[in-house]
Enzyme design. Structure first.
Site, PDB file in Angstrom:
ATOM      1  CB  ILE A 170       8.460  -2.104  36.850  1.00 53.38           C
ATOM      2  CG1 ILE A 170       9.037  -3.133  35.872  1.00 53.38           C
ATOM      3  CG2 ILE A 170       8.454  -2.651  38.267  1.00 53.38           C
ATOM      4  CD1 ILE A 170      10.472  -3.540  36.176  1.00 53.38           C
ATOM      5  N   GLY A 173       4.138  -0.707  27.601  1.00 55.67           N
ATOM      6  CA  GLY A 173       4.328  -0.052  26.313  1.00 55.67           C
ATOM      7  C   GLY A 173       3.380  -0.622  25.292  1.00 55.67           C
ATOM      8  N   GLY A 176       4.267  -4.534  24.992  1.00 55.60           N
ATOM      9  CA  GLY A 176       4.436  -5.453  26.096  1.00 55.60           C
ATOM     10  C   GLY A 176       4.313  -4.818  27.457  1.00 55.60           C
ATOM     11  CG  ASP A 290      11.560   4.069  20.255  1.00 56.07           C
ATOM     12  OD1 ASP A 290      11.279   5.266  20.035  1.00 56.07           O
ATOM     13  OD2 ASP A 290      10.835   3.330  20.950  1.00 56.07           O
TER      14      ASP A 290
END
Length: 448
Positions: A170, A173, A176, A290
Site C-alpha cells: 500500500i 518509500g 521501506g 519531513d
C-alpha cells in the site's frame, strides 16, 4: 685484612675487559640488569595467560546462560534483542554475514545486512538464523512487548499480509515498503518493512521507536509494535483507511474534489494539533523533519494523522537547535536548515506553512510544468497576495469557495509560517490559535 680485601675487589672491578673496553664492574651490572628484566617479562607472560584462561571460562558460562533461557518469550533488552533457541544451529554451516541476502516482498527490494564494523559481542544474522539485534553501541530506548507495544513474530506478519505479497503493498518509500495486513482477530495493520540502505533501517527503527513508541495522540499514527527477527526490521502501525493527503490533492479524483473547504480546514487544524503535541507536549520535543502531504494519513472521517517519523530528531529543552545532516523533501525544507543544517521546531513550522498553501491551492510546492513565475508555490502565492488576487489562488477543484475573510485568515497564517526569519515564525500553539481565531485579520488584513 678487610681493608686489603676491599682494595683488592676495587682493583679487580676497575680492570678493563675485552667487551668494548668496559670495566668489569660495569659489565657485571649490565648482566644483572638484563637478568632482572627477563624475569619480570616472564612473570608478565604468566599473568596474562592466566587471565585469558579465566576470561574464556567466564564467557562460556555467559553464553550457556543465554542459550538456556531462549525457549521462552523473547527477552527485550535496551538493544531490542531477540534470541530464539535453535537446536539445529550448531549443525548448520557458518556463512559470512556479508554474503547473506534475505528476500522481503519484491525481489528487487532484497534486504542485505553486513557485519562490517560490528563488534564481537553483536549478534549475527544468517539466512536461517533466529538471532537478531541492533548493531552499534546499544543506546536504544528500553521497550518491552509487555509495555507500550506488542512483539510480533515474522510468521504472524507474513500470515497477515499474504506472505508480504505485491498485492498487499500500500506504499513504498526510500527506506521501506508498507504492506496491508489483517490479524486473525480482524485487526487491520500497516506493516512497514524497513530496507537496509547502508544501515538506515537500523537508524529509522530506533528513531521511530524512540520518538513515538509510547506517544498517544489522535492526530499521530499509532505505532502498535514491531518485529525484530534475524535481519528483519518491521514496524507495525494502525491501519488508516483513507490513504494519504497527497493522493486526494494530486491524484485522479475527477473534476470536483471530495475535499471540501471544511474537510481541508479540519486536516490543517488536526495536523497543527499533532505537531503542537510533538513540539510542546513532549520532553524531549520531537522535530518531525519531513512534514508533507504524503505523510498526512486520513481516516474515514477525514481526520488527519501525521505519520513516518523515520527522520525525526529529539531536542532537549536546554538546546535551542541541533546540527544535523540536511534531510527532508525538496520544496518543504526550511531555507535556514538547508543552508546551515541547524534544526529545530521552526523547520517543521516552515514545512507546515507549505502544507497549508498546498491544501488551499491544490498545487505542489515546486511544479516545473507551470510558467516560470508559478514554479515555486511560495513565490507565486506571495505575488498573488501582493496583487490583491488572494481569492484566485483557491484550488479549482474545490466544490465551494470559502468566505473571503476565512480564506485570508488561513493565507495569513501560512505566510507567517514561511517567514524567511525563523525567529519570526509562530509556535504551533499560536498557529492553532490563529487558525481558530475570528479577529485575526484586524492586524493582518492590510497585506491581503
Amino acid at each position: 685484612m678487610s681493608v686489603y680485601n676491599t682494595t683488592f675487589v676495587d682493583s679487580q672491578l676497575s680492570k678493563k675487559t675485552s667487551i668494548f673496553g668496559l670495566h668489569l664492574g660495569v659489565v657485571i651490572g649490565i648482566v644483572v640488569g638484563a637478568v632482572i628484566v627477563l624475569i619480570l617479562f616472564l612473570i608478565s607472560l604468566c599473568i596474562t595467560a592466566s587471565r585469558r584462561r579465566s576470561g574464556g571460562k567466564g564467557k562460556t558460562r555467559r553464553l550457556g546462560n543465554l542459550s538456556g533461557g531462549c525457549e521462552t518469550t523473547p527477552v527485550v533488552s535496551k538493544e531490542i534483542q531477540e534470541i530464539v533457541h535453535d537446536s539445529a544451529a550448531e549443525h548448520r554451516p557458518i556463512i559470512p554475514q556479508a554474503e547473506i541476502q534475505i528476500d522481503m516482498g519484491k525481489i528487487e527490494h532484497r534486504v542485505v545486512f553486513s557485519d562490517k564494523g560490528a563488534s564481537s559481542g553483536e549478534s549475527r544474522a544468517t539466512s536461517g538464523a533466529d538471532t537478531g539485534s541492533f548493531g552499534g553501541s546499544g543506546s536504544l530506548p528500553e521497550v518491552s512487548h509487555l509495555g507500550w507495544g506488542r512483539w510480533y513474530t515474522l510468521r504472524e506478519l507474513e500470515a497477515a499480509s499474504n506472505g508480504l505479497s505485491d498485492e498487499n503493498v500500500i506504499g513504498e518509500g526510500g527506506y521501506g515498503i508498507v504492506y496491508y495486513g489483517v490479524l486473525p482477530d480482524n485487526t487491520r495493520l500497516a506493516i512497514k518493512n524497513l530496507l537496509n540502505n547502508r544501515g538506515q533501517a537500523e537508524k529509522e527503527f530506533k528513531v521511530e521507536v524512540e520518538a513515538i513508541g509510547r506517544v498517544r495522540h489522535k492526530n499521530l499514527v499509532r505505532l502498535l509494535g514491531y518485529c525484530v527477527e534475524g535481519a528483519y526490521r518491521m514496524l507495525v502501525y494502525e491501519y488508516v483507511e483513507n490513504g494519504n493527503l497527497d493522493q486526494w490533492l494530486h491524484g485522479d479524483v475527477g473534476e470536483v474534489s471530495p475535499l471540501t473547504w471544511e474537510i481541508r480546514m479540519g486536516i490543517i487544524i488536526g495536523t497543527a494539533k499533532g505537531l503542537a503535541y510533538l513540539h510542546e507536549g513532549l520532553e524531549p520535543k520531537v522535530v518531525h523533519r519531513d512534514i508533507k502531504t504524503s505523510n498526512i494519513l486520513l481516516d474515514r472521517q477525514w481526520n488527519a494523522k501525521l505519520s513516518d517519523f523515520g527522520l525525526a530528531k529529539l531536542l532537549n529543552s536546554e538546546r535551542s537547535y541541533v546540527t544535523t545532516r540536511v534531510m527532508g523533501t525538496f520544496g518543504y525544507v526550511a531555507p535556514e536548515y538547508a543552508c546551515t543544517g541547524m534544526l529545530n521546531e521552526k523547520s517543521d513550522i516552515y514545512s507546515f506553512g507549505i502544507l497549508i498553501m498546498e491544501i488551499i491551492t491544490g498545487r505542489s510546492p515546486v511544479d516545473y510544468s507551470r510558467p516560470p513565475g508559478e514554479v515555486n508555490l511560495v513565490d507565486w502565492l506571495k505575488m498573488m497576495v501582493s496583487d490583491r488576487k488572494s481569492e484566485e489562488v483557491i484550488d479549482p477543484k474545490l466544490p465551494e469557495k470559502p468566505a473571503s475573510k476565512v480564506l485570508k485568515r488561513v493565507i495569513l497564517v501560512a505566510l507567517r509560517c514561511v517567514d524567511p526569519d525563523a525567529q519570526k515564525r509562530p509556535k504551533m500553539g499560536h498557529v492553532i490559535h490563529m487558525l481558530e481565531s475570528e479577529d485575526l485579520l484586524s492586524r493582518g488584513d492590510v497585506c491581503l
